[in-house]
Design a protein around this motif. Sequence first.
Motif, PDB file in Angstrom:
ATOM      1  N   PRO A 188     -41.750  -5.740 -32.997  1.00 25.92           N
ATOM      2  CA  PRO A 188     -42.721  -4.660 -32.875  1.00 25.92           C
ATOM      3  C   PRO A 188     -42.706  -4.023 -31.489  1.00 25.92           C
ATOM      4  O   PRO A 188     -42.826  -2.796 -31.363  1.00 25.92           O
ATOM      5  N   LEU A 189     -42.515  -4.835 -30.448  1.00 25.45           N
ATOM      6  CA  LEU A 189     -42.513  -4.278 -29.096  1.00 25.45           C
ATOM      7  C   LEU A 189     -41.346  -3.306 -28.917  1.00 25.45           C
ATOM      8  O   LEU A 189     -41.497  -2.215 -28.377  1.00 25.45           O
ATOM      9  N   ASP A 190     -40.158  -3.732 -29.425  1.00 25.96           N
ATOM     10  CA  ASP A 190     -38.998  -2.839 -29.330  1.00 25.96           C
ATOM     11  C   ASP A 190     -39.251  -1.532 -30.053  1.00 25.96           C
ATOM     12  O   ASP A 190     -38.941  -0.452 -29.547  1.00 25.96           O
ATOM     13  N   ARG A 191     -39.810  -1.668 -31.265  1.00 22.61           N
ATOM     14  CA  ARG A 191     -40.108  -0.453 -32.031  1.00 22.61           C
ATOM     15  C   ARG A 191     -41.116   0.418 -31.280  1.00 22.61           C
ATOM     16  O   ARG A 191     -40.989   1.637 -31.233  1.00 22.61           O
ATOM     17  N   ALA A 192     -42.111  -0.230 -30.694  1.00 20.32           N
ATOM     18  CA  ALA A 192     -43.146   0.511 -29.966  1.00 20.32           C
ATOM     19  C   ALA A 192     -42.542   1.264 -28.790  1.00 20.32           C
ATOM     20  O   ALA A 192     -42.845   2.438 -28.558  1.00 20.32           O
ATOM     21  N   VAL A 193     -41.677   0.562 -28.049  1.00 21.60           N
ATOM     22  CA  VAL A 193     -41.062   1.191 -26.876  1.00 21.60           C
ATOM     23  C   VAL A 193     -40.231   2.392 -27.312  1.00 21.60           C
ATOM     24  O   VAL A 193     -40.298   3.464 -26.705  1.00 21.60           O
ATOM     25  N   ALA A 220     -42.457   5.211 -28.263  1.00 16.71           N
ATOM     26  CA  ALA A 220     -43.095   5.804 -27.093  1.00 16.71           C
ATOM     27  C   ALA A 220     -42.099   6.639 -26.294  1.00 16.71           C
ATOM     28  O   ALA A 220     -42.434   7.712 -25.784  1.00 16.71           O
ATOM     29  N   ARG A 221     -40.850   6.148 -26.170  1.00 18.27           N
ATOM     30  CA  ARG A 221     -39.829   6.886 -25.420  1.00 18.27           C
ATOM     31  C   ARG A 221     -39.561   8.236 -26.059  1.00 18.27           C
ATOM     32  O   ARG A 221     -39.390   9.246 -25.387  1.00 18.27           O
ATOM     33  N   ALA A 262     -51.712   5.602 -20.274  1.00 16.93           N
ATOM     34  CA  ALA A 262     -51.881   7.050 -20.374  1.00 16.93           C
ATOM     35  C   ALA A 262     -51.269   7.739 -19.164  1.00 16.93           C
ATOM     36  O   ALA A 262     -50.555   8.738 -19.290  1.00 16.93           O
ATOM     37  N   ILE A 263     -51.515   7.179 -17.976  1.00 16.03           N
ATOM     38  CA  ILE A 263     -50.989   7.789 -16.759  1.00 16.03           C
ATOM     39  C   ILE A 263     -49.465   7.706 -16.734  1.00 16.03           C
ATOM     40  O   ILE A 263     -48.771   8.677 -16.404  1.00 16.03           O
ATOM     41  N   LEU A 264     -48.942   6.515 -17.146  1.00 13.84           N
ATOM     42  CA  LEU A 264     -47.491   6.319 -17.156  1.00 13.84           C
ATOM     43  C   LEU A 264     -46.812   7.326 -18.089  1.00 13.84           C
ATOM     44  O   LEU A 264     -45.838   7.977 -17.715  1.00 13.84           O
ATOM     45  N   LEU A 265     -47.352   7.459 -19.292  1.00 17.68           N
ATOM     46  CA  LEU A 265     -46.751   8.375 -20.263  1.00 17.68           C
ATOM     47  C   LEU A 265     -46.816   9.812 -19.770  1.00 17.68           C
ATOM     48  O   LEU A 265     -45.904  10.597 -19.975  1.00 17.68           O
ATOM     49  N   LYS A 266     -47.917  10.124 -19.109  1.00 19.43           N
ATOM     50  CA  LYS A 266     -48.069  11.481 -18.593  1.00 19.43           C
ATOM     51  C   LYS A 266     -47.029  11.746 -17.504  1.00 19.43           C
ATOM     52  O   LYS A 266     -46.446  12.824 -17.434  1.00 19.43           O
ATOM     53  N   LYS A 267     -46.807  10.731 -16.670  1.00 19.40           N
ATOM     54  CA  LYS A 267     -45.807  10.863 -15.607  1.00 19.40           C
ATOM     55  C   LYS A 267     -44.426  11.098 -16.194  1.00 19.40           C
ATOM     56  O   LYS A 267     -43.584  11.748 -15.586  1.00 19.40           O
ATOM     57  N   GLN A 268     -44.196  10.523 -17.386  1.00 21.72           N
ATOM     58  CA  GLN A 268     -42.890  10.695 -18.035  1.00 21.72           C
ATOM     59  C   GLN A 268     -42.805  12.040 -18.755  1.00 21.72           C
ATOM     60  O   GLN A 268     -41.882  12.269 -19.535  1.00 21.72           O
ATOM     61  N   GLU A 328     -49.272  17.183 -35.563  1.00 24.35           N
ATOM     62  CA  GLU A 328     -48.138  17.475 -34.685  1.00 24.35           C
ATOM     63  C   GLU A 328     -47.971  16.422 -33.599  1.00 24.35           C
ATOM     64  O   GLU A 328     -47.319  16.657 -32.592  1.00 24.35           O
ATOM     65  N   THR A 329     -48.579  15.243 -33.825  1.00 25.77           N
ATOM     66  CA  THR A 329     -48.509  14.182 -32.824  1.00 25.77           C
ATOM     67  C   THR A 329     -47.397  13.197 -33.179  1.00 25.77           C
ATOM     68  O   THR A 329     -47.224  12.836 -34.334  1.00 25.77           O
ATOM     69  N   ASP A 330     -46.632  12.778 -32.157  1.00 22.79           N
ATOM     70  CA  ASP A 330     -45.520  11.860 -32.406  1.00 22.79           C
ATOM     71  C   ASP A 330     -45.986  10.415 -32.458  1.00 22.79           C
ATOM     72  O   ASP A 330     -45.480   9.626 -33.236  1.00 22.79           O
ATOM     73  N   LEU A 331     -46.931  10.074 -31.597  1.00 21.43           N
ATOM     74  CA  LEU A 331     -47.345   8.673 -31.546  1.00 21.43           C
ATOM     75  C   LEU A 331     -48.848   8.574 -31.320  1.00 21.43           C
ATOM     76  O   LEU A 331     -49.399   9.244 -30.443  1.00 21.43           O
ATOM     77  N   VAL A 332     -49.480   7.740 -32.143  1.00 22.38           N
ATOM     78  CA  VAL A 332     -50.897   7.444 -31.930  1.00 22.38           C
ATOM     79  C   VAL A 332     -50.988   5.995 -31.489  1.00 22.38           C
ATOM     80  O   VAL A 332     -50.379   5.115 -32.087  1.00 22.38           O
TER      81      VAL A 332
END
Lengths: 96, 472
Positions: free
Chosen positions: B304-309, B312-313, B339-345, B390-394
């Motif tokens: 699940p972690l791999d799938r999650a990553v 998210a990527r 949230a901050i990390l994803l925003k930075k990406q 239109e959201t990719d990931l919740v």
Amino acid sequence: MPDILLMVSVFVISFIVGYLLISSVPARLHTPLMSLTNAISAVTILGGILLFATETTTAEKLLGASAIALAAFNVVGGFTITDRMVKMFHRKQPNS
Amino acid sequence: MDTRWHLVIDLVIIVIFFVAMGQFRTPRGARRGNITAAFALLCAMIVVLSRNTLQGPAIVILAMATGSVVGWLVAMRVGMIQIPAMVAFQHGAGGIAAFLISYVELTRNQTDLGVVGQISGILGIIIGAVTFSGSMVASAKLAGIVRQTPTLLQKHNNILATLLLSLAAFGFVASNTTGATLLCASLGLIGLSILLGIIFAMRIGGADMPVLISFLNATAGIAASFCGIVIQNRLLIACGATVAASGSILTHVMCAAMNRSLFNVLIAADLKPATAALADTKNIEASLPSFSIEETTESPAQAPLDRAVEAARNAQKVIMIPGYGMALAHAQFEVVEIAILLKKQGKEVQFAIHPIAGRMPGHMHVLLAEAEADPDILFDLPEINPQFQETDLVLIVGACDVVNPAAITTEGTPISGMPILAAHEAKHVLVCNLDARPGYSGVDNPLYLNPKTILMLGDAKTTLNNLLQALG
């Protein structure tokens, strides 16, 4: 009798004005809002003080003092928590 | 002449209170509003003290000082997750004050109170005492001292009805007598009301707490108003009425968010699903074979972690849905970090907040503010719901019922018709909950079985830290 009329109208008008004002409080401020109104509801402290305006027995003094202490706890606690919360809401956002 | 001036001054103070409420639109204004309200209350106290000579001022000052110091100390120490318990406790303190004052006024000089004053005094005692004991039960449940699950007595509603009838009888007696009989009747009223509050509040469980706490907010205000009528003080009546209005609005908002009536939440709640939940859990856990294996073996849910990553990527638009489980796991800081990390990406990140998420109205906003989430990316249900398609990931953290599609698809469940966050419409759903059990409603969440859902079960703080490391 006109006193009763006045008191009822004070209640009704305050309820309506309060209702209109509070309806436009955004959802994100609902917790601070409840905390604030909680502090305001401890305005009963005035009632506690007024109990001491006439001659009182010891038992009444005891009950009155308890009422004042609890209401004071509610007032000060309520305003303090509200302030702590709303301060968090508008502090600088270093991360964004 | 003198009384006319008194009236004017009282009205000015009431207007200051209204100004304070009116400032409660933005966080900055809210802080000013809070200070304005405190100022108005201070003025009111000065006015009362200047108009009356006190018998035994030392006691008054001592009581006030003690209450204030304790109130301040507790308020400075309380954590944001304990706010609901604290607020409930304070409702209770306000309730006690209201019924004590009503009681003393009623029993000592009933002759000059008049009929209205007497009836108000009786109502002040009843509502104040019910608010007190109901709030104490609510506070104990919220603080975890008492189990949060509803406690239902046999013939619960009959007991409530009997208590109400006895209260009416005692109230009738109290309004027609004087002296010792009145004293006994009043004490009876207090005892019965306290019992009523306990029995009334004990059946209300965790997720319904936002309704109960808002309702008690309103009753505390009403108790203050009746108390004001007894002592003939306009300020008390006006403030109590404003608080009652506020509590009523919040109660209504909370009920609407669950698509249930107040009566349904407080009196007629169907408690069957809570017991049925156990059977349902087995069903859903049986259909999640990987879940039990991951729980027993040492390796932390690798796949699940791999799938999650990966999800998210690849995501461009991410919506995070926090629930009370996030608060329980103290994971709000990790949530905000992600949230901050994803925003930075370079991704678009938003938060979706359901009105009943948490244990009191707006609780989730406070918790996220504590973790310094950017308030501009927090959205309420109506604003965010059209965006899920239109959201990719919740990313769901500790929320279940508020994202349960069964509320739309299945008839006859406790959450049917409840407005939900449409997480199921997104391309991928990542669930970071403690387990795959149904939420408080006891209704299985079909979202967990959806192939696009990635389940990362376990303590949200740990799960999110793993995710943070993998993404960072």
